[in-house]
Design an enzyme around this catalytic site. Sequence first.
Site, PDB file in Angstrom:
ATOM      1  N   PHE A 147     -24.189  39.164  -3.112  1.00  0.00           N
ATOM      2  CA  PHE A 147     -25.517  39.233  -3.693  1.00  0.00           C
ATOM      3  C   PHE A 147     -25.485  38.743  -5.226  1.00  0.00           C
ATOM      4  O   PHE A 147     -24.725  39.096  -5.983  1.00  0.00           O
ATOM      5  CB  PHE A 147     -26.134  40.859  -3.833  1.00  0.00           C
ATOM      6  CG  PHE A 147     -27.257  40.852  -4.354  1.00  0.00           C
ATOM      7  CD1 PHE A 147     -28.578  40.949  -3.626  1.00  0.00           C
ATOM      8  CD2 PHE A 147     -27.691  41.125  -5.615  1.00  0.00           C
ATOM      9  CE1 PHE A 147     -29.693  41.088  -3.945  1.00  0.00           C
ATOM     10  CE2 PHE A 147     -28.834  41.231  -6.209  1.00  0.00           C
ATOM     11  CZ  PHE A 147     -29.978  41.084  -5.423  1.00  0.00           C
ATOM     12  N   ASP A 233     -19.433  35.469 -10.466  1.00  0.00           N
ATOM     13  CA  ASP A 233     -20.645  36.186 -10.648  1.00  0.00           C
ATOM     14  C   ASP A 233     -20.243  37.591 -11.422  1.00  0.00           C
ATOM     15  O   ASP A 233     -19.674  38.549 -10.736  1.00  0.00           O
ATOM     16  CB  ASP A 233     -21.340  36.524  -9.563  1.00  0.00           C
ATOM     17  CG  ASP A 233     -22.716  37.334  -9.899  1.00  0.00           C
ATOM     18  OD1 ASP A 233     -22.564  38.251 -10.776  1.00  0.00           O
ATOM     19  OD2 ASP A 233     -23.747  37.052  -9.241  1.00  0.00           O
ATOM     20  N   LYS A 263     -27.057  42.332 -17.072  1.00  0.00           N
ATOM     21  CA  LYS A 263     -26.848  43.773 -17.108  1.00  0.00           C
ATOM     22  C   LYS A 263     -26.113  44.475 -18.617  1.00  0.00           C
ATOM     23  O   LYS A 263     -27.025  44.373 -19.473  1.00  0.00           O
ATOM     24  CB  LYS A 263     -25.897  44.084 -15.737  1.00  0.00           C
ATOM     25  CG  LYS A 263     -26.958  43.946 -14.529  1.00  0.00           C
ATOM     26  CD  LYS A 263     -26.078  44.733 -13.475  1.00  0.00           C
ATOM     27  CE  LYS A 263     -26.581  44.537 -11.952  1.00  0.00           C
ATOM     28  NZ  LYS A 263     -27.937  45.126 -11.813  1.00  0.00           N
TER      29      LYS A 263
END
Length: 417
Positions: A147, A233, A263
Site C-alpha cells: 500500500f 516506503d 505520518k
Amino acid sequence: MSDTSMSQDAAQDPRSAGYAERYRAAMIPVFGTPQRVLVRGQGAKVWDDQGREYLDLLAGIAVNALGHAHPSLVAAMTKQAETLAHVSNFFATGPQIELAEKLLRLAQAPEGSGVFFANSGTEANEAAFKIARRTGRPRILALENSFHGRTMGALALTSKEAYRAPFAPLPGGVEWVPAGDVQALRSALADGDVAAVFAEPIQGEAGVLPLDPAYLLALRELTREHGALLILDEVQTGIGRTGRWFAHQAVPGVVPDVMTLAKGLGGGFPIGAAITFGPETTELLHAGQHGTTFGGNPLAAATSLAVLGTIEEEGLLAHVQATGEELAAAVLALGDPRVLGVRGAGLLRGIQLSEPVAPLVVRAALEAGFIINATGPYTLRLAPPLNIETEQLATFVAALPALLDAAVQAAAHEEEN
C-alpha cells in the site's frame, strides 16, 4: 482545569450539537460513517463530543508520534505561526533547511543526498515514482500486499485490485512480485529494464507484515546488481515507530536510493518527504520537473523539528523498543487461544487472531474506551504514541480477553440473525 471538567465542558459545548448528522450532510462519504466525533486530546487520551474518554492506541494511524497537545509541539507551532507560516517555494526558510539537514543526518545519507518536502505520504511516493521514471527504464516493481497511497501514481503502486479497479486506467509499467520470494525478485530483475523496486519494510495496511531481514538485504543487493533503484516506503514505519529512526536501519547493509516519509514526521501536522541517497539519485529530478505549493512550509518544518528534537531529548527510541517488546510479550502471556501471535516491531504491532472477528473487537474496544483498528478480519493493529506509558498499554492487555469474548458473542449473534 482537570481532565474531568474539561471533558464535561466539551460535552456541553453547543457547537458540538448534531456533529454526526452535520458530517453526513456536508462531507463526501469516502470515509464512511465516523465512529465518534472527537473534540480534544491530551497525551495518549482523547475525548468525544459526549465527554467519553478513550485511550488512543492508533495515534491517527501512526501519525501522532508524541500523542495529543504535546507542549513542545504546541510551543513550536505557536512560535512559528507568530513569525512566518508560509512563503511558497520561490523562497527558502530556516526551518525548511534545518529540517532537511536533520533528516539527512538521521538517515545517515551520503554527501550529495537531498530532500523533497511534500504534504503527505502519498505525495512523497508520487515524487519517488517520478524519480524512478527519470531513469528511463520502463518497468517498476512493487510487492504484493503493498500500500503506497491513493493518488493516481501512488495507487498504481498499490497491489490491492479493489483499490485500483474503480480508477483505471492508472499509470502503467508497474508489476508486483511476492514479498519474501527472492527467486521471483531475481527473475523480475533479470532483463535489466527495471527502474525501481518499491517496498515497505513492514507492510502496515496489509496486516503489519514485516519483511524478513534476509529478504530486505536481498532487495538491496539485487537492485544494486541490476542497476535499479531501491525505494523504501517508510511512511508508516519511519520517525521512531519501530524503535529506530527508520525501520530499515535494523538491517545492516540496507541503504535505500530513495526513502519516503510522512505520518509521524509532523506529529499530527501534515508533512511528507522523499529523501534521495547520493548525487546520482538526487540529480534525476531537475528544476521545474516537480513541485508543490505547501511542501516544506516553515510552520510544518518547525513542527517536524520539534517532533524529532523531542524524540531525541526524551529518549523515545529506546522507550519504543522496550515498550513494544513488553506489549507483545504481555499479549502472548495472556495465553488466550484466540491470539495466534503478535507481529511487527516497536510500537507498530499486529495481533493475529484465530477467528475473523477483528472488526468486532475494534467495535467492542471503542465501547470500552480503547481506539485500535483492524487491517483485515484476523488482524488488530496498534500504533500508539511513541511516548505512551507501559501502564496505559497494560490496561488494554488486561481488557483484551473480555473484548474478544464480546466480539465472538457479537459474531454468533450476527450469524443467528
